[in-house]
Write a protein that holds these residues in place. Structure first.
Motif, PDB file in Angstrom:
ATOM      1  N   THR A  14       0.837  -1.203   0.000  1.00  0.00           N
ATOM      2  CA  THR A  14       0.000   0.000   0.000  1.00  0.00           C
ATOM      3  C   THR A  14       0.872   1.253   0.000  1.00  0.00           C
ATOM      4  O   THR A  14       0.649   2.192  -0.780  1.00  0.00           O
ATOM      5  CB  THR A  14      -0.925  -0.004   1.223  1.00  0.00           C
ATOM      6  OG1 THR A  14      -1.756  -1.165   1.185  1.00  0.00           O
ATOM      7  CG2 THR A  14      -1.789   1.236   1.252  1.00  0.00           C
ATOM      8  N   PHE A  17       2.562   1.666  -3.405  1.00  0.00           N
ATOM      9  CA  PHE A  17       1.668   2.230  -4.419  1.00  0.00           C
ATOM     10  C   PHE A  17       1.510   3.735  -4.217  1.00  0.00           C
ATOM     11  O   PHE A  17       1.562   4.517  -5.166  1.00  0.00           O
ATOM     12  CB  PHE A  17       0.296   1.549  -4.347  1.00  0.00           C
ATOM     13  CG  PHE A  17       0.298   0.130  -4.818  1.00  0.00           C
ATOM     14  CD1 PHE A  17       1.140  -0.270  -5.833  1.00  0.00           C
ATOM     15  CD2 PHE A  17      -0.540  -0.816  -4.245  1.00  0.00           C
ATOM     16  CE1 PHE A  17       1.152  -1.580  -6.278  1.00  0.00           C
ATOM     17  CE2 PHE A  17      -0.531  -2.133  -4.675  1.00  0.00           C
ATOM     18  CZ  PHE A  17       0.326  -2.514  -5.692  1.00  0.00           C
ATOM     19  N   ALA A  18       1.288   4.164  -2.956  1.00  0.00           N
ATOM     20  CA  ALA A  18       1.100   5.582  -2.668  1.00  0.00           C
ATOM     21  C   ALA A  18       2.361   6.376  -2.996  1.00  0.00           C
ATOM     22  O   ALA A  18       2.291   7.465  -3.584  1.00  0.00           O
ATOM     23  CB  ALA A  18       0.717   5.758  -1.204  1.00  0.00           C
ATOM     24  N   SER A  21       2.818   6.556  -6.926  1.00  0.00           N
ATOM     25  CA  SER A  21       1.872   7.475  -7.569  1.00  0.00           C
ATOM     26  C   SER A  21       2.175   8.920  -7.209  1.00  0.00           C
ATOM     27  O   SER A  21       2.097   9.818  -8.061  1.00  0.00           O
ATOM     28  CB  SER A  21       0.443   7.111  -7.161  1.00  0.00           C
ATOM     29  OG  SER A  21       0.278   7.226  -5.754  1.00  0.00           O
ATOM     30  N   THR A  22       2.550   9.175  -5.946  1.00  0.00           N
ATOM     31  CA  THR A  22       2.901  10.538  -5.537  1.00  0.00           C
ATOM     32  C   THR A  22       4.127  11.035  -6.291  1.00  0.00           C
ATOM     33  O   THR A  22       4.154  12.179  -6.782  1.00  0.00           O
ATOM     34  CB  THR A  22       3.167  10.579  -4.030  1.00  0.00           C
ATOM     35  OG1 THR A  22       1.988  10.133  -3.335  1.00  0.00           O
ATOM     36  CG2 THR A  22       3.499  11.983  -3.574  1.00  0.00           C
ATOM     37  N   ALA A 176      -4.585  11.903  -4.924  1.00  0.00           N
ATOM     38  CA  ALA A 176      -4.161  10.716  -5.662  1.00  0.00           C
ATOM     39  C   ALA A 176      -3.378   9.756  -4.771  1.00  0.00           C
ATOM     40  O   ALA A 176      -3.523   8.535  -4.877  1.00  0.00           O
ATOM     41  CB  ALA A 176      -3.307  11.124  -6.866  1.00  0.00           C
ATOM     42  N   SER A 180      -4.702   6.177  -4.308  1.00  0.00           N
ATOM     43  CA  SER A 180      -3.856   5.065  -4.763  1.00  0.00           C
ATOM     44  C   SER A 180      -3.479   4.154  -3.603  1.00  0.00           C
ATOM     45  O   SER A 180      -3.378   2.939  -3.763  1.00  0.00           O
ATOM     46  CB  SER A 180      -2.596   5.591  -5.451  1.00  0.00           C
ATOM     47  OG  SER A 180      -1.819   6.362  -4.543  1.00  0.00           O
ATOM     48  N   GLY A 184      -4.520   0.591  -3.725  1.00  0.00           N
ATOM     49  CA  GLY A 184      -3.387  -0.336  -3.639  1.00  0.00           C
ATOM     50  C   GLY A 184      -3.567  -1.350  -2.525  1.00  0.00           C
ATOM     51  O   GLY A 184      -3.215  -2.524  -2.674  1.00  0.00           O
TER      52      GLY A 184
END
Length: 462
Positions: A14, A17-18, A21-22, A176, A180, A184
């Motif tokens: 998780t 994913f964050a 995306s960031t 986002a 995400s 995620g």
């Protein structure tokens, strides 16, 4: 080990994913911001250069000083609708011919005269950011000198847009990252669901359910190898537990008979007074049973050492031909009793433990003597192969062993059928001990049985 959030694979995925995306959105925002800044700069320069060309054209068509008087009116008309655009025109003496309202330029040594070289952008007295250019514009007056023209545009509206853009970008990045991370986490839980299923299924497997296997049908490719490895481990455990169970049962059976004989004979002996000769006979019989127990226990201790890799054979040159000849002499009396023909051919030598090797070959020979029928034949062959292997083969005539029993002949206490039960002093451990000795020397032992011939072969490497 107790799992906490920091060690959770779902949490790690998780956060990954964050973070990804960031990072991507931040990089994209920086690139877009740079492109927007470059676009605004190109638009401003295009506007300023266009107005510079207009002014140059207006001054080029003047033919007298009186025409210069009309220049301010022409420039005011040309600048209508261009808010934030400032224009300044100076003659060769530095006298301003035209200055638009609120015009602000970097000045030189004389007030109101622009510097000979001023930066592309600057901050004015009103703390606004400006972008400007400067050039010359020759007049059409005969003998007239060129004029200096400076143009600037206020960048406040650009700055307001970029501030709004950055604020929006940070808001989108935060949203986002949160979204995400949430998605995620859902994806990670869904992706790890087969792993949780494997854990639940594996938790249900106990020592009584070792025949169960993990399902491989709907397992992702990344976990298929793990499932196959676990199933292989379960198969090995099942086989080990089965062998251990069989061994425990066989051992109890083997020890029960002599112990029962000793107990029964002792109770009968104590039931009444016996003569000295009778006591001596009973003690002699008990001694035989104790010897049998002692051999069985000694063999079990030997196999226990072999299972734990505690057999460390000595390394000396052993003449196998001499060892086999000595064994044939020992078993000659048993062979004569059954009218068996014993023979040995070939010669070979090996570096190993003399006593262990003699015991291994002796067990095979003893097994052959017990299971060869009357008037049968036993032959021993020694040879060294071109590949450097030393091979010892013991072949005897007799009943063919079913193929299904061959792989287990070297198991402890295993007997193929009633027709191959041991006689007299056999304990059912001879072939298991032979295999352990051969493996301790780095070799292997095998057996084949067909058309009334059974052959045990020992192969030692170079």
């Amino acid at each position: 080990m107790k799992w906490v959030a920091g060690n959770s694979l779902t949490t790690r995925l998780t956060l990954l994913f964050a973070a990804v995306s960031t990072s991507v959105l931040l990089l994209l925002g920086v690139v877009i911001g740079s492109l927007v800044e470059r676009h605004f700069e190109d638009m401003d320069l295009e506007l300023l250069e266009g107005k510079l060309e207009l002014i140059q054209h207006a001054l080029a068509v003047t033919r007298s000083p009186g025409d210069l008087v009309t220049i301010p009116a022409q420039l005011d008309a040309a600048l209508i609708g261009h808010h934030g655009l400032a224009v300044g025109v100076w003659d060769e003496t530095g006298k301003p011919l035209y200055l638009s309202e609120e015009a602000s330029f970097p000045t030189g040594s004389q007030p109101q005269v622009p510097a000979a070289q001023f930066p592309r952008t600057w901050t004015g007295a009103d703390l606004h950011l400006y972008r400007g250019i400067m050039g010359t514009a020759p007049t059409g007056i005969p003998g007239g000198a060129s004029t200096t023209v400076a143009l600037s545009t206020d960048l406040s509206h650009h700055e307001h847009f970029m501030q709004s853009f950055r604020l929006t970008m940070w808001a989108v990045v935060a949203l986002a990252a949160t979204l995400s991370g949430f998605l995620g986490g859902l994806a990670a839980r869904r992706g790890l669901a087969p792993l949780h299923g494997i854990v639940r299924h594996a938790a249900d497997i106990t020592a009584e359910k070792l025949d169960q296997r993990l399902e491989e049908g709907n397992i992702p490719l990344e976990l298929a190898e793990v499932v196959r490895t676990l199933n292989g481990m379960l198969a090995r455990l099942e086989d080990s537990f089965r062998r251990l169970s069989d061994f425990s049962s066989d051992l109890a059976h083997e020890l029960r008979t002599p112990v029962s004989n000793l107990l029964t004979q002792t109770q009968v002996t104590l039931s009444k007074v016996r003569t000295l000769e009778e006591y001596q006979d009973i003690l002699a019989s008990n001694s035989e049973e104790f010897e049998r127990l002692s051999r069985t226990i000694a063999d079990m201790l030997f196999l226990a050492k072999a299972d734990n890799n505690l057999l460390i054979p000595l390394r000396e040159e052993v003449d196998l031909g001499a060892a086999v000849s000595s064994l044939l002499e020992f078993y000659e009396a048993y062979a004569d009793e059954k009218q068996l023909r014993l023979s040995c051919s070939g010669k070979a030598s090996i570096a190993g433990d003399r006593l262990m090797l003699r015991r291994a070959i002796g067990n095979l020979l003893s097994n052959a003597v017990r299971h060869t029928p009357k008037l049968g034949r036993i032959s021993i062959e020694l040879k060294e192969t071109p590949e450097g292997e030393t091979v010892v083969s013991v072949e005897n005539t007799g009943e063919t062993i079913d193929p299904e029993h061959l792989p287990r002949l070297f198991d402890r206490f295993y007997r193929a059928d009633a027709s191959r039960q041991h006689y007299g002093e056999g304990s059912g451990l001879g072939l298991a001990i032979t295999r352990s000795i051969v493996q301790a020397h780095g070799g292997e032992v095998s057996v084949i049985s067909e058309r009334g011939l059974t052959r045990f072969s020992i192969r030692f490497p170079r």
